[in-house]
Design a protein around this motif. Structure first.
Motif, PDB file in Angstrom:
ATOM      1  N   MET A 295      35.417  44.846  -3.918  1.00  0.00           N
ATOM      2  CA  MET A 295      34.729  45.888  -4.676  1.00  0.00           C
ATOM      3  C   MET A 295      34.118  46.991  -3.817  1.00  0.00           C
ATOM      4  O   MET A 295      33.694  48.024  -4.334  1.00  0.00           O
ATOM      5  CB  MET A 295      33.610  45.252  -5.522  1.00  0.00           C
ATOM      6  CG  MET A 295      34.112  44.296  -6.570  1.00  0.00           C
ATOM      7  SD  MET A 295      32.761  43.634  -7.575  1.00  0.00           S
ATOM      8  CE  MET A 295      32.131  45.127  -8.344  1.00  0.00           C
ATOM      9  N   ARG A 296      34.012  46.750  -2.506  1.00  0.00           N
ATOM     10  CA  ARG A 296      33.363  47.706  -1.591  1.00  0.00           C
ATOM     11  C   ARG A 296      31.883  47.914  -1.927  1.00  0.00           C
ATOM     12  O   ARG A 296      31.360  49.006  -1.839  1.00  0.00           O
ATOM     13  CB  ARG A 296      34.102  49.059  -1.589  1.00  0.00           C
ATOM     14  CG  ARG A 296      35.501  48.992  -1.008  1.00  0.00           C
ATOM     15  CD  ARG A 296      35.459  48.610   0.462  1.00  0.00           C
ATOM     16  NE  ARG A 296      36.759  48.646   1.096  1.00  0.00           N
ATOM     17  CZ  ARG A 296      37.580  47.607   1.222  1.00  0.00           C
ATOM     18  NH1 ARG A 296      37.216  46.434   0.727  1.00  0.00           N
ATOM     19  NH2 ARG A 296      38.730  47.711   1.828  1.00  0.00           N
ATOM     20  N   ILE A 297      31.229  46.820  -2.335  1.00  0.00           N
ATOM     21  CA  ILE A 297      29.793  46.838  -2.593  1.00  0.00           C
ATOM     22  C   ILE A 297      29.149  45.709  -1.798  1.00  0.00           C
ATOM     23  O   ILE A 297      29.627  44.562  -1.842  1.00  0.00           O
ATOM     24  CB  ILE A 297      29.477  46.649  -4.092  1.00  0.00           C
ATOM     25  CG1 ILE A 297      29.956  47.850  -4.906  1.00  0.00           C
ATOM     26  CG2 ILE A 297      27.975  46.439  -4.312  1.00  0.00           C
ATOM     27  CD1 ILE A 297      29.725  47.713  -6.397  1.00  0.00           C
ATOM     28  N   ILE A 298      28.093  46.022  -1.054  1.00  0.00           N
ATOM     29  CA  ILE A 298      27.337  44.993  -0.340  1.00  0.00           C
ATOM     30  C   ILE A 298      26.221  44.500  -1.258  1.00  0.00           C
ATOM     31  O   ILE A 298      25.365  45.284  -1.671  1.00  0.00           O
ATOM     32  CB  ILE A 298      26.751  45.533   0.979  1.00  0.00           C
ATOM     33  CG1 ILE A 298      27.878  45.982   1.904  1.00  0.00           C
ATOM     34  CG2 ILE A 298      25.905  44.465   1.661  1.00  0.00           C
ATOM     35  CD1 ILE A 298      27.390  46.605   3.199  1.00  0.00           C
ATOM     36  N   ASN A 299      26.245  43.214  -1.540  1.00  0.00           N
ATOM     37  CA  ASN A 299      25.251  42.627  -2.432  1.00  0.00           C
ATOM     38  C   ASN A 299      24.065  42.127  -1.621  1.00  0.00           C
ATOM     39  O   ASN A 299      24.095  41.023  -1.063  1.00  0.00           O
ATOM     40  CB  ASN A 299      25.886  41.485  -3.231  1.00  0.00           C
ATOM     41  CG  ASN A 299      24.888  40.792  -4.135  1.00  0.00           C
ATOM     42  OD1 ASN A 299      23.835  41.346  -4.464  1.00  0.00           O
ATOM     43  ND2 ASN A 299      25.196  39.573  -4.531  1.00  0.00           N
ATOM     44  N   PHE A 300      22.997  42.915  -1.569  1.00  0.00           N
ATOM     45  CA  PHE A 300      21.819  42.521  -0.799  1.00  0.00           C
ATOM     46  C   PHE A 300      20.981  41.466  -1.525  1.00  0.00           C
ATOM     47  O   PHE A 300      19.981  40.997  -0.976  1.00  0.00           O
ATOM     48  CB  PHE A 300      20.960  43.748  -0.485  1.00  0.00           C
ATOM     49  CG  PHE A 300      21.531  44.595   0.613  1.00  0.00           C
ATOM     50  CD1 PHE A 300      21.374  44.232   1.936  1.00  0.00           C
ATOM     51  CD2 PHE A 300      22.236  45.755   0.326  1.00  0.00           C
ATOM     52  CE1 PHE A 300      21.917  45.007   2.960  1.00  0.00           C
ATOM     53  CE2 PHE A 300      22.775  46.535   1.334  1.00  0.00           C
ATOM     54  CZ  PHE A 300      22.616  46.157   2.653  1.00  0.00           C
ATOM     55  N   ALA A 301      21.379  41.082  -2.726  1.00  0.00           N
ATOM     56  CA  ALA A 301      20.709  39.984  -3.434  1.00  0.00           C
ATOM     57  C   ALA A 301      21.469  38.669  -3.243  1.00  0.00           C
ATOM     58  O   ALA A 301      21.151  37.670  -3.892  1.00  0.00           O
ATOM     59  CB  ALA A 301      20.599  40.307  -4.927  1.00  0.00           C
ATOM     60  N   HIS A 302      22.440  38.656  -2.354  1.00  0.00           N
ATOM     61  CA  HIS A 302      23.269  37.470  -2.127  1.00  0.00           C
ATOM     62  C   HIS A 302      22.409  36.252  -1.796  1.00  0.00           C
ATOM     63  O   HIS A 302      22.594  35.168  -2.351  1.00  0.00           O
ATOM     64  CB  HIS A 302      24.252  37.763  -0.987  1.00  0.00           C
ATOM     65  CG  HIS A 302      25.317  36.735  -0.808  1.00  0.00           C
ATOM     66  ND1 HIS A 302      26.346  36.564  -1.705  1.00  0.00           N
ATOM     67  CD2 HIS A 302      25.518  35.794   0.166  1.00  0.00           C
ATOM     68  CE1 HIS A 302      27.146  35.593  -1.289  1.00  0.00           C
ATOM     69  NE2 HIS A 302      26.658  35.099  -0.162  1.00  0.00           N
ATOM     70  N   GLY A 303      21.451  36.423  -0.899  1.00  0.00           N
ATOM     71  CA  GLY A 303      20.602  35.309  -0.488  1.00  0.00           C
ATOM     72  C   GLY A 303      19.735  34.776  -1.604  1.00  0.00           C
ATOM     73  O   GLY A 303      19.407  33.581  -1.638  1.00  0.00           O
TER      74      GLY A 303
ATOM     75  N   ASN B 121      11.917  28.016  -0.582  1.00  0.00           N
ATOM     76  CA  ASN B 121      10.800  28.760  -1.152  1.00  0.00           C
ATOM     77  C   ASN B 121      11.345  30.101  -1.621  1.00  0.00           C
ATOM     78  O   ASN B 121      12.512  30.423  -1.341  1.00  0.00           O
ATOM     79  CB  ASN B 121       9.654  28.922  -0.139  1.00  0.00           C
ATOM     80  CG  ASN B 121      10.084  29.642   1.116  1.00  0.00           C
ATOM     81  OD1 ASN B 121      10.594  30.761   1.060  1.00  0.00           O
ATOM     82  ND2 ASN B 121       9.902  29.012   2.273  1.00  0.00           N
ATOM     83  N   PRO B 122      10.566  30.898  -2.341  1.00  0.00           N
ATOM     84  CA  PRO B 122      11.108  32.145  -2.898  1.00  0.00           C
ATOM     85  C   PRO B 122      11.602  33.158  -1.873  1.00  0.00           C
ATOM     86  O   PRO B 122      12.312  34.098  -2.234  1.00  0.00           O
ATOM     87  CB  PRO B 122       9.917  32.708  -3.691  1.00  0.00           C
ATOM     88  CG  PRO B 122       9.131  31.505  -4.074  1.00  0.00           C
ATOM     89  CD  PRO B 122       9.228  30.591  -2.896  1.00  0.00           C
ATOM     90  N   HIS B 123      11.225  32.983  -0.594  1.00  0.00           N
ATOM     91  CA  HIS B 123      11.607  33.973   0.415  1.00  0.00           C
ATOM     92  C   HIS B 123      12.763  33.517   1.301  1.00  0.00           C
ATOM     93  O   HIS B 123      13.190  34.277   2.174  1.00  0.00           O
ATOM     94  CB  HIS B 123      10.396  34.311   1.289  1.00  0.00           C
ATOM     95  CG  HIS B 123       9.211  34.806   0.521  1.00  0.00           C
ATOM     96  ND1 HIS B 123       9.210  36.015  -0.149  1.00  0.00           N
ATOM     97  CD2 HIS B 123       7.990  34.248   0.281  1.00  0.00           C
ATOM     98  CE1 HIS B 123       8.049  36.191  -0.756  1.00  0.00           C
ATOM     99  NE2 HIS B 123       7.293  35.137  -0.523  1.00  0.00           N
ATOM    100  N   VAL B 124      13.258  32.304   1.092  1.00  0.00           N
ATOM    101  CA  VAL B 124      14.300  31.795   1.984  1.00  0.00           C
ATOM    102  C   VAL B 124      15.601  32.590   1.844  1.00  0.00           C
ATOM    103  O   VAL B 124      16.371  32.724   2.796  1.00  0.00           O
ATOM    104  CB  VAL B 124      14.545  30.289   1.712  1.00  0.00           C
ATOM    105  CG1 VAL B 124      15.242  30.070   0.373  1.00  0.00           C
ATOM    106  CG2 VAL B 124      15.340  29.660   2.834  1.00  0.00           C
ATOM    107  N   GLY B 125      15.849  33.154   0.665  1.00  0.00           N
ATOM    108  CA  GLY B 125      17.082  33.902   0.444  1.00  0.00           C
ATOM    109  C   GLY B 125      17.202  35.129   1.320  1.00  0.00           C
ATOM    110  O   GLY B 125      18.295  35.472   1.784  1.00  0.00           O
ATOM    111  N   ALA B 126      16.077  35.809   1.559  1.00  0.00           N
ATOM    112  CA  ALA B 126      16.107  37.026   2.384  1.00  0.00           C
ATOM    113  C   ALA B 126      16.600  36.723   3.789  1.00  0.00           C
ATOM    114  O   ALA B 126      17.358  37.500   4.386  1.00  0.00           O
ATOM    115  CB  ALA B 126      14.718  37.656   2.420  1.00  0.00           C
ATOM    116  N   LEU B 127      16.182  35.578   4.336  1.00  0.00           N
ATOM    117  CA  LEU B 127      16.626  35.184   5.674  1.00  0.00           C
ATOM    118  C   LEU B 127      18.134  35.017   5.718  1.00  0.00           C
ATOM    119  O   LEU B 127      18.803  35.502   6.643  1.00  0.00           O
ATOM    120  CB  LEU B 127      15.936  33.877   6.074  1.00  0.00           C
ATOM    121  CG  LEU B 127      16.449  33.200   7.348  1.00  0.00           C
ATOM    122  CD1 LEU B 127      16.177  34.083   8.563  1.00  0.00           C
ATOM    123  CD2 LEU B 127      15.811  31.830   7.524  1.00  0.00           C
TER     124      LEU B 127
END
Length: 291
Positions: free
Chosen positions: A34-42, A216-222
């Motif tokens: 799709m040529r889209i970077i999903n920054f919510a992947h984590g 925890n809620p922040h682990v996805g960002a890592l």
């Protein structure tokens, strides 16, 4: 550093690399098609980790068994992600696409904070403290299981993409959306499946990971950052590149952790990212001409 410690770091890095690759291929698959970077992947990985944890804590289901329940649920979330966000993001400039997925990332983090608080949660089982001796090296049983399942799934996914009509159609859309549409391919359906599969891989990684790492809620960002480093390192949109990038990051992180402090080891992937962006921005496995 003794040879035994170095060997332990190598084996640990290889085990981590398999799990990192499983997380990163979903991100690179969506971008490749799709040529889209999903920054919510984590954040979807975080949801899968919570699902694995609550399947164990509330229902008594082993996280490995929970994969069979969590993966279809994550695929449905992937399809909903396409229908609610991604299909509209296709029509806007790239900066707007990034802003939309970043906004979704923050939204999911804060919803998780409201729903689950900021407490760390971990699946604790008897095998969590068990190890397997491989010569002078001891590998955690959960880490070995996660590595094995990740390798099997990566092999299966590669075979599907390379050997089946479904994979051929996906590669055709990735190469040329207009050409695929003129050939009668349902491009919208392919996009939806690409996001569903890309997010669905996290339904396997999440339950495996929650036995090794606190959720925890922040682990996805890592893990979004790590996956981003891996796909940039290997080349955006390259499946093989994601495997190579995961291998480099996993080994570098593990060896640095054995040699230096944990804080330095955590910074190593981002040092690698800076070096790659400065010296080979197209990635290690991408031979395309630099923009």
């Amino acid at each position: 550093m003794s040879f035994e410690i170095f060997l332990q770091a190598i084996v640990g890095g290889l085990a981590n690399a398999a799990l990192y690759a499983l997380i990163a291929v979903g991100l690179t698959l969506v971008f490749g098609v799709m040529r889209i970077i999903n920054f919510a992947h984590g954040e979807f990985l975080m949801i899968a980790m919570y699902a694995g944890y609550f399947a164990w804590s509330l229902l008594g289901i082993d996280p490995i068994v929970a994969i069979a329940l969590v993966t279809p649920a994550l695929m449905v979330l992937g399809a909903l992600l396409y229908s609610s966000v991604m299909r509209f993001a296709l029509r806007v400039p790239e900066i707007n696409q990034m802003a939309a997925t970043l906004g979704l990332s923050l939204l999911l983090q804060h919803l998780a904070l409201v729903a689950f608080t900021g407490d760390n949660m971990l699946v604790t089982q008897a095998r969590a403290i068990a190890g397997v001796e491989l010569g002078p090296v001891v590998v955690q049983v959960n880490q070995l299981i996660a590595c094995g399942i990740s390798i099997v799934l990566l092999g299966a996914l590669y075979a599907v993409l390379q050997r089946t009509d479904f994979g051929l159609i996906m590669r055709a859309v990735a190469q040329s959306r207009d050409g695929a549409a003129l050939s009668g391919i349902d491009v919208t359906g392919v996009y939806k499946w690409a996001v569903a599969v890309g997010i669905g891989t996290l339904g396997v990684a999440g339950p495996l990971l929650v036995s090794l790492l606190y959720v925890n809620p922040h682990v996805g960002a890592l893990f979004t950052l790590k996956a981003f480093v891996i796909v940039i390192l290997g080349g955006l949109g390259s499946f093989t590149g994601a495997l190579v990038g995961a291998l480099v990051v996993g080994l570098a992180e593990s060896i640095a952790g054995a040699w230096f402090s944990a804080s330095i080891a955590a910074a190593v992937p981002f040092v690698i990212l800076i070096l790659i962006l400065l010296t080979r921005p197209e990635g290690l496995m991408n031979r395309s001409v630099r923009a």
